[in-house]
Enzyme design. Structure first.
Site, PDB file in Angstrom:
ATOM      1  N   ARG A  23       7.231   6.544  -2.077  1.00 32.06           N
ATOM      2  CA  ARG A  23       6.322   7.587  -2.567  1.00 32.06           C
ATOM      3  C   ARG A  23       6.087   8.738  -1.594  1.00 32.06           C
ATOM      4  NH1 ARG A  23       1.910   3.420  -4.018  1.00 32.06           N
ATOM      5  NH2 ARG A  23       2.991   2.613  -2.214  1.00 32.06           N
ATOM      6  N   ARG A  32       9.424   8.859 -10.468  1.00 38.38           N
ATOM      7  CA  ARG A  32       8.383   7.910 -10.895  1.00 38.38           C
ATOM      8  C   ARG A  32       7.427   8.502 -11.929  1.00 38.38           C
ATOM      9  NH1 ARG A  32       6.124   4.928 -11.506  1.00 38.38           N
ATOM     10  NH2 ARG A  32       4.781   3.841 -10.055  1.00 38.38           N
ATOM     11  N   ASP A  68      12.820  -4.696  -5.374  1.00 34.89           N
ATOM     12  CA  ASP A  68      11.576  -5.174  -4.783  1.00 34.89           C
ATOM     13  C   ASP A  68      11.704  -6.658  -4.461  1.00 34.89           C
ATOM     14  OD1 ASP A  68       8.778  -4.110  -4.181  1.00 34.89           O
ATOM     15  OD2 ASP A  68       8.367  -6.048  -5.101  1.00 34.89           O
ATOM     16  N   TYR A 145       2.705 -14.718  -2.628  1.00 33.09           N
ATOM     17  CA  TYR A 145       2.432 -13.911  -3.824  1.00 33.09           C
ATOM     18  C   TYR A 145       2.215 -14.795  -5.047  1.00 33.09           C
ATOM     19  CZ  TYR A 145       3.321  -9.338  -1.693  1.00 33.09           C
ATOM     20  OH  TYR A 145       3.233  -8.199  -0.932  1.00 33.09           O
TER      21      TYR A 145
END
Ligand code: CP3
Length: 334
Positions: A23, A32, A68, A145
């Site tokens: 970003r 995006r 990712d 996670y």
């Protein structure tokens, strides 16, 4: 980059940056605006284009595939979402031994075929001199996670499961380790010339806990890939784990900024390559500081073969692009 991984002499230190496509780049933000993050990951042509454009823009020496850590968890039965402005969320976290039993073994890697397509498209779109890096999360970070359902500061649910239901923990971590092993080999088959394993959050553990709960699983995750290509084993947050990371595997050990590069390399051993270790926060300073701090790290590496320049952790949103370019120019001797 490949020669540095193998500790061979190089004309200059190779450089790339973790999260180099992200970003902080206006070009990435523009893409995006038109497509969600997961959709981008699952559209190999676009994902490859994002990384290829980034490599050209920055002039870095390696292309990590655009993907990712977490998509691998979907075919294992976890309900993953990248919520706007919140980071990753897993809607059905694994909290109990019974939940662990419901996590599916990943046997059919074709369920992640879009990642291998991204590897192929990235490889096809770049000059042969730029190696493509495949990657995966390490068992601790991925299990973390799964158990927390997202990012955490203290990883309390994770540690609770580990300490109170040790066999369920090992069951989960082993299932993830075997999935990661399969996944890395599939990326290599698709053309990845290096693979990196990210143990981004394992620094919250003590060395004793790492040895008991994590090391065997990280070893399983890395071993098969290591027979084929150079591997980079990266963790952050706890330099006391460095000898154990080495033990678990990795031709290259990733170093964060919490320890000086030369001190870290001595601990890791000069028979392994190292990658790092500028604090990503330095990129928010003025250009002279960026240049000086970059040179200081190069001085600590002292021209020894086997140093790959990188940040100590991923580039942060809002990082000024001109400072990123200054860093790269400095490593390249400009
Ligand atoms: O260099 C690259 O840009 C390659 C692609 C890459 C991404 N994530 C893209 C991404 C890589 C190598 C990763 C790895 C990753 N993902 C890690 C390990 C690296 C690290 O920093 O420790 C981790 C922990 C994740 C999990 C993850 N993905 C989080 C916590 C987040 C949200 C926080 C954030 O930075 O946005 C993501 C999202 C993510 N992964 C983005 C990108 C470009 C931003 C998503 C967006 O576009 O909104």
């Amino acid at each position: 980059m490949l020669r540095a991984c193998r500790l061979e002499p190089v004309e200059r230190t190779p450089v790339w940056l973790m999260r180099q496509a992200g970003r902080y780049l206006p070009e990435y933000r523009a893409i995006r605006d038109t497509v969600g993050f997961m959709e981008l990951c699952k559209t190999p042509r676009l994902a490859a284009e994002v990384m290829i454009a980034t490599v050209h823009r920055l002039g870095v020496d390696a292309a990590i595939i655009f993907s990712d850590l977490l998509p691998i968890l979907e075919p294992m039965g976890l309900d993953l979402e990248f919520a706007q402005g919140e980071g990753p969320v897993i809607h059905n976290p694994v909290r109990t031994a019974a939940d662990v039993a419901r996590v599916r073994e990943l046997t059919d890697i074709d369920q992640l075929g879009f990642v291998m397509d991204t590897v192929r498209a990235t490889r096809a779109g770049l000059d042969a001199s730029i190696p493509v890096i495949g990657f995966a999360g390490a068992p601790f970070t991925l299990a973390g996670y799964c158990i927390e359902g997202g990012t955490s500061k203290a990883w309390l649910h994770t540690k609770s499961l580990m300490y109170t239901h040790e066999s369920a923990w090992h069951d989960l971590a082993d299932r993830i380790a075997r999935a990661v092993s399969l996944y890395l080999v599939a990326q290599i088959d698709a053309g990845a010339e290096i693979v990196q394993v990210f143990d981004s959050w394992v620094g919250c553990l003590s060395p004793d806990d790492y040895r008991r709960y994590v090391l065997p699983h990280s070893r399983t995750a890395i071993a098969a890939a290591a027979k084929r290509v150079p591997t980079i084993h990266f963790a952050t947050g706890n330099p006391a784990l460095l000898p154990l990371l080495r033990e678990a595997g990795g031709s290259v050990i990733g170093i964060d900024w919490r320890i000086d590069l030369d001190a870290a390399w001595k601990i890791v051993g000069h028979d392994r390559a190292v990658q790092g270790n500028l604090d990503p926060a330095v990129l928010f300073a003025d250009r002279d500081t960026v240049r000086r701090r970059t040179q200081e790290i190069l001085a600590r590496a002292a021209g020894r073969p086997g140093h790959i320049f990188n940040l100590g952790h991923g580039i942060m949103p809002h990082t000024p692009v001109e400072n990123v370019l200054e860093l790269i120019a400095t490593v390249k001797g400009g």
